[in-house]
Design a protein around this motif. Structure first.
Motif, PDB file in Angstrom:
ATOM      1  N   TYR A  57       0.829  -1.208   0.000  1.00 29.42           N
ATOM      2  CA  TYR A  57       0.000   0.000   0.000  1.00 29.42           C
ATOM      3  C   TYR A  57       0.865   1.261   0.000  1.00 29.42           C
ATOM      4  CZ  TYR A  57      -4.221  -2.704   1.084  1.00 29.42           C
ATOM      5  OH  TYR A  57      -5.286  -3.570   1.044  1.00 29.42           O
ATOM      6  N   THR A  58       1.949   1.232   0.790  1.00 27.27           N
ATOM      7  CA  THR A  58       2.823   2.397   0.885  1.00 27.27           C
ATOM      8  C   THR A  58       3.488   2.697  -0.458  1.00 27.27           C
ATOM      9  OG1 THR A  58       3.248   1.888   3.215  1.00 27.27           O
ATOM     10  CG2 THR A  58       4.789   3.373   2.116  1.00 27.27           C
ATOM     11  N   PHE A  59       3.975   1.669  -1.126  1.00 25.92           N
ATOM     12  CA  PHE A  59       4.638   1.877  -2.402  1.00 25.92           C
ATOM     13  C   PHE A  59       3.653   2.337  -3.481  1.00 25.92           C
ATOM     14  CE2 PHE A  59       8.379  -0.062  -0.686  1.00 25.92           C
ATOM     15  CZ  PHE A  59       9.414   0.378  -1.502  1.00 25.92           C
ATOM     16  N   VAL A  60       2.440   1.821  -3.451  1.00 24.69           N
ATOM     17  CA  VAL A  60       1.447   2.250  -4.437  1.00 24.69           C
ATOM     18  C   VAL A  60       1.095   3.718  -4.216  1.00 24.69           C
ATOM     19  CG1 VAL A  60      -0.927   1.928  -5.240  1.00 24.69           C
ATOM     20  CG2 VAL A  60       0.519  -0.049  -4.819  1.00 24.69           C
ATOM     21  N   ALA A  61       0.943   4.132  -2.962  1.00 26.59           N
ATOM     22  CA  ALA A  61       0.642   5.537  -2.667  1.00 26.59           C
ATOM     23  C   ALA A  61       1.785   6.444  -3.120  1.00 26.59           C
ATOM     24  CB  ALA A  61       0.369   5.710  -1.174  1.00 26.59           C
ATOM     25  N   ALA A  62       3.029   6.031  -2.856  1.00 26.35           N
ATOM     26  CA  ALA A  62       4.169   6.828  -3.309  1.00 26.35           C
ATOM     27  C   ALA A  62       4.247   6.848  -4.836  1.00 26.35           C
ATOM     28  CB  ALA A  62       5.464   6.268  -2.722  1.00 26.35           C
ATOM     29  N   SER A  63       3.869   5.732  -5.459  1.00 24.13           N
ATOM     30  CA  SER A  63       3.897   5.671  -6.926  1.00 24.13           C
ATOM     31  C   SER A  63       2.898   6.644  -7.543  1.00 24.13           C
ATOM     32  CB  SER A  63       3.589   4.243  -7.388  1.00 24.13           C
ATOM     33  OG  SER A  63       4.570   3.336  -6.926  1.00 24.13           O
ATOM     34  N   ILE A  64       1.771   6.862  -6.857  1.00 24.46           N
ATOM     35  CA  ILE A  64       0.794   7.836  -7.365  1.00 24.46           C
ATOM     36  C   ILE A  64       1.421   9.234  -7.426  1.00 24.46           C
ATOM     37  CG2 ILE A  64      -1.286   9.101  -6.685  1.00 24.46           C
ATOM     38  CD1 ILE A  64      -1.947   6.604  -8.136  1.00 24.46           C
ATOM     39  N   ILE A  65       2.178   9.594  -6.397  1.00 22.06           N
ATOM     40  CA  ILE A  65       2.825  10.911  -6.382  1.00 22.06           C
ATOM     41  C   ILE A  65       3.831  10.999  -7.526  1.00 22.06           C
ATOM     42  CG2 ILE A  65       4.263  12.473  -5.027  1.00 22.06           C
ATOM     43  CD1 ILE A  65       3.006  11.328  -2.513  1.00 22.06           C
ATOM     44  N   VAL A  66       4.626   9.942  -7.710  1.00 15.84           N
ATOM     45  CA  VAL A  66       5.588   9.927  -8.813  1.00 15.84           C
ATOM     46  C   VAL A  66       4.872  10.062 -10.148  1.00 15.84           C
ATOM     47  CG1 VAL A  66       7.298   8.521 -10.015  1.00 15.84           C
ATOM     48  CG2 VAL A  66       7.280   8.591  -7.520  1.00 15.84           C
ATOM     49  N   LEU A  67       3.792   9.316 -10.310  1.00 13.56           N
ATOM     50  CA  LEU A  67       3.064   9.310 -11.581  1.00 13.56           C
ATOM     51  C   LEU A  67       2.477  10.676 -11.898  1.00 13.56           C
ATOM     52  CD1 LEU A  67       2.014   7.366 -13.859  1.00 13.56           C
ATOM     53  CD2 LEU A  67      -0.081   7.182 -12.511  1.00 13.56           C
ATOM     54  N   ARG A  68       1.955  11.366 -10.893  1.00  8.93           N
ATOM     55  CA  ARG A  68       1.306  12.657 -11.128  1.00  8.93           C
ATOM     56  C   ARG A  68       2.271  13.734 -11.573  1.00  8.93           C
ATOM     57  NH1 ARG A  68      -3.650  14.211  -9.254  1.00  8.93           N
ATOM     58  NH2 ARG A  68      -5.098  12.440  -9.301  1.00  8.93           N
ATOM     59  N   PHE A  69       3.527  13.655 -11.116  1.00 10.81           N
ATOM     60  CA  PHE A  69       4.464  14.730 -11.406  1.00 10.81           C
ATOM     61  C   PHE A  69       5.449  14.398 -12.523  1.00 10.81           C
ATOM     62  CE2 PHE A  69       3.063  15.594  -7.061  1.00 10.81           C
ATOM     63  CZ  PHE A  69       2.726  16.920  -7.163  1.00 10.81           C
ATOM     64  N   GLN A  70       5.255  13.252 -13.170  1.00  9.51           N
ATOM     65  CA  GLN A  70       6.111  12.942 -14.305  1.00  9.51           C
ATOM     66  C   GLN A  70       5.483  13.503 -15.575  1.00  9.51           C
ATOM     67  OE1 GLN A  70       5.963   8.620 -14.275  1.00  9.51           O
ATOM     68  NE2 GLN A  70       4.864   8.636 -16.214  1.00  9.51           N
ATOM     69  N   LYS A  71       6.318  13.706 -16.587  1.00 11.16           N
ATOM     70  CA  LYS A  71       5.832  14.195 -17.857  1.00 11.16           C
ATOM     71  C   LYS A  71       4.997  13.126 -18.535  1.00 11.16           C
ATOM     72  CE  LYS A  71       7.424  16.244 -22.204  1.00 11.16           C
ATOM     73  NZ  LYS A  71       8.599  16.654 -22.995  1.00 11.16           N
ATOM     74  N   ALA A  72       3.839  13.504 -19.053  1.00  9.60           N
ATOM     75  CA  ALA A  72       2.958  12.547 -19.702  1.00  9.60           C
ATOM     76  C   ALA A  72       3.630  11.968 -20.926  1.00  9.60           C
ATOM     77  CB  ALA A  72       1.643  13.213 -20.100  1.00  9.60           C
ATOM     78  N   PRO A  73       3.491  10.611 -21.148  1.00 12.87           N
ATOM     79  CA  PRO A  73       4.100  10.010 -22.328  1.00 12.87           C
ATOM     80  C   PRO A  73       3.460  10.528 -23.603  1.00 12.87           C
ATOM     81  CG  PRO A  73       2.654   8.445 -21.238  1.00 12.87           C
ATOM     82  CD  PRO A  73       2.744   9.644 -20.343  1.00 12.87           C
ATOM     83  N   ALA A  74       4.246  10.559 -24.662  1.00 13.89           N
ATOM     84  CA  ALA A  74       3.733  11.017 -25.944  1.00 13.89           C
ATOM     85  C   ALA A  74       2.667  10.077 -26.447  1.00 13.89           C
ATOM     86  CB  ALA A  74       4.864  11.118 -26.966  1.00 13.89           C
TER      87      ALA A  74
END
Length: 624
Positions: free
Chosen positions: A402-419
């Motif tokens: 659960y902790t890693f999935v929650a942290a992954s959401i933060i990473v996903l939101r602030f990364q550049k969207a794929p082309a």
């Protein structure tokens, strides 16, 4: 690895492999599995995974030993806390319609090593959890027949007094697991139909318990003469919440089944929300009628519902309760056996598990080898091992995922969207940068500012006030803020869980540490919030990011810290074994359909070593 490389080059190459990410390709719907599950199918899978033996055992235990009638408040708080984690799974399941659950979500955001460890923790969770539920199913059925099955087995085979082994072999538990594995191997449609049947019976029985329970309710049982509504106070309610939290851990079966959903972008978030609501309503209402029927202090923790109806003169209702309990445990078994082979399939497809487990049966379109092998292994555990000492092991693995999935959401939101379309031989275009670490994958600030800021850049309105953040290298601000957030959450969790006596600090020092850790946690949240996020109108997104996943991280850490030191020791040994296995055992290469290469290279170099095939440092890991 090429001869003559320096130690620093070897170390850099190793770190490159540890941080290799799985590309996030959200648009593809192609799969070897059959997309046949509707929203109703996914919802009932989630309900089946959450409403199991805990409804018939956990309610009585928490009410009598921890919270009293306030057990319904404990379940309510636990449901809200579980919702934080469920929302993270819902966003990932909608954006990445692939099987793998927490393993896959970690792979696309944190890197291969962390995904490998999380994947193995999830496998262990499903193995031990399924075996434990099977033994509970066997014990419940044996109790209905006055323990004749256990007495017969002990008479003919004797009682074992061997550490880590059960007192007697549980052939009934092993048999039900093998039978359930046979049904699951027939295909997702058959598993769904069987789950529908048991879930329908279980929900009808729950409805019967609620209606008859309210008819037999006595409000006097909540009066001060019987100890009041919350006899153990606020601390009892929170202790009950920590236990009740684990009643809702089955919703991840929905995310694990997203590759077989007909419309995962819509079905996965809806199924998670509906199933969690139904499960929370069932737990709260059943615990309410249970403590209204009989005084909380006189409950039988082992069979609270059946005993409550018996004491009110409705002994015949006990058979209906037993039927519902058996059906509920069957749905949990099906959920475990349904999810486990699909996690293995996802790891094998990425080359992190033996390749034979990535094979899909051509007719049933399910990972047949994984179902049969892990079904037999789960049956073996239920047959011979004493699982009581390992049940707490499930908690730490679940909370870590659960902790890693929650942290992954933060990473996903602030990364550049794929082309929308990556350049290839047929569509030449400028080469895009490849991201091989979490810091690079978060990407972020460019030197040119357009009209619409990209994800990860400082919000335009805040640049005059926080311009110093824009001077950092791309990704540095978000990466450091996330790392600081997790670190401060660990310190804050230790302060809150262990308290002043355990920390061995004077009162002023304890208060200062509490204030500092809270301030750093909030400051990290503000820095993350100050950066631009991705915005997808066509898929579900969690509200209030980064606050929602950050609260989930803090809650999961607090619950992990409440586990015993022996659980942490076993978990550390398990992680060491898994990490050693990954380092020295040669994994299988991923299937050809998952391999990608840089279009700028006609034949990229491949490095063979103990980690298996490693693509060149200019390429990325296996594609979804």
């Amino acid at each position: 690895m090429a001869p003559g490389w320096s130690t620093s080059a070897r170390l850099a190459h190793l770190c490159q492999k540890l941080n290799r990410l799985k590309p996030l390709e959200e648009s593809t719907m192609e799969t070897s599995l059959r997309r046949c599950l509707s929203t109703l199918d996914l919802t009932l899978l989630g309900v089946g995974g959450m409403v199991g033996s805990g409804l018939y055992v956990l309610t009585g235990t928490v009410a009598k030993e921890m919270a009293g009638p306030a057990v319904l408040v404990s379940f309510g708080i636990a449901a809200v806390a579980s919702l934080l984690a469920a929302l993270c799974y819902a966003e990932f399941g909608a954006r990445v319609p692939r099987t793998g659950s927490a393993y896959l979500f970690t792979y696309v955001s944190m890197g291969e090593l962390w995904a490998f460890l999380i994947g193995w923790n999830v496998l262990l969770e499903y193995l031990i959890g399924g075996a434990a539920v099977a033994r509970a199913w066997s014990g419940y059925l044996d109790a209905i027949f006055s323990h004749r099955i256990r007495n017969f087995t002990e008479t003919h085979l004797g009682v074992w007094q061997v550490p880590f082994l059960a007192h007697y072999p549980d052939f009934l538990a092993a048999g039900i697991l093998l039978l359930a594995s046979a049904f699951v191997s027939c295909g997702a449609r058959v598993s769904s139909w069987l789950n529908h049947t048991f879930s329908a019976i279980s929900l009808v029985v729950i409805l019967f318990i609620i209606i008859l329970g309210f008819v037999l309710s006595r409000p006097h049982n909540w009066s001060t003469e019987e100890g009041g509504f919350a006899p153990f106070g606020f601390s009892g309610i929170m202790a009950g919440t920590a236990t009740c939290f684990y009643a809702f851990v089955g919703f991840d079966v929905i995310a694990a089944s997203s590759e077989e959903a007909q419309n995962p972008r819509r079905a996965v978030p809806m199924a998670i929300a509906i199933s969690l609501s139904l499960a929370a309503g069932a737990y709260i209402l059943v615990s309410t009628v249970l403590t209204l029927m009989v005084p909380w202090h006189s409950l039988d923790p082992d069979s609270a519902l059946a005993d409550a109806f018996y004491r009110r003169g409705y002994s015949w209702a006990g058979f209906i309760v037993a039927t519902g309990s058996i059906c509920a445990m069957n749905t949990v078994l099906l959920s475990n056996l349904f999810s486990l082979p699909r996690i293995v399939y996802a790891m094998a497809a990425d080359g992190l598990f033996f390749q034979v487990f990535a094979q899909v049966h051509p007719r049933t379109q399910v990972p047949m080898v994984g179902i049969l092998v892990f079904g037999v292994l789960m049956a073996f555990l239920a047959l011979l091992l004493d699982l009581e000492a390992l049940v707490q092991f499930l908690s730490i693995g679940t909370l870590l995922a659960y902790t890693f999935v929650a942290a992954s959401i933060i990473v996903l939101r602030f990364q550049k969207a794929p082309a929308s379309a990556s350049p290839g031989p047929a569509s030449p275009g400028p080469l895009t940068k490849e991201y091989n670490s979490c810091s690079d994958h978060i990407q972020l600030v460019g030197t040119e500012q357009g009209l619409a800021p990209e994800p990860g850049q400082l919000r335009p309105a805040l640049r005059p006030y926080l311009g110093f953040l824009g001077t950092l290298s791309p990704g540095a601000a978000v990466t450091w803020a996330l790392s600081t957030l997790v670190t401060s959450a660990i310190i804050l969790g230790c302060v809150l869980v262990f308290g002043e006596p355990t920390v061995h600090l004077p009162y002023w020092g304890y208060t200062l540490l509490l204030l500092l850790s809270t301030a750093v946690f909030l400051l990290s949240l503000l820095i993350l919030w100050a950066h631009q996020q991705q915005c997808h109108q066509d898929t579900f997104q969690i509200p209030m990011v980064p606050l929602t996943p950050a609260l989930s991280i803090l809650l999961n850490i607090c619950l992990m810290l409440k586990l015993s030191y022996l659980t942490w020791l076993r978990f550390a040994i398990w992680l060491l074994i898994v990490a050693t296995w990954k380092r020295w055992c040669k994994p299988c290469s991923p299937p050809a359909r998952h391999q990608t290469r840089d279009p700028a290279q006609s034949s990229p170099p491949v490095h063979e070593d103990n980690w298996g095939p490693i693509y060149s440092l200019t390429t990325r890991g296996p594609a979804i």
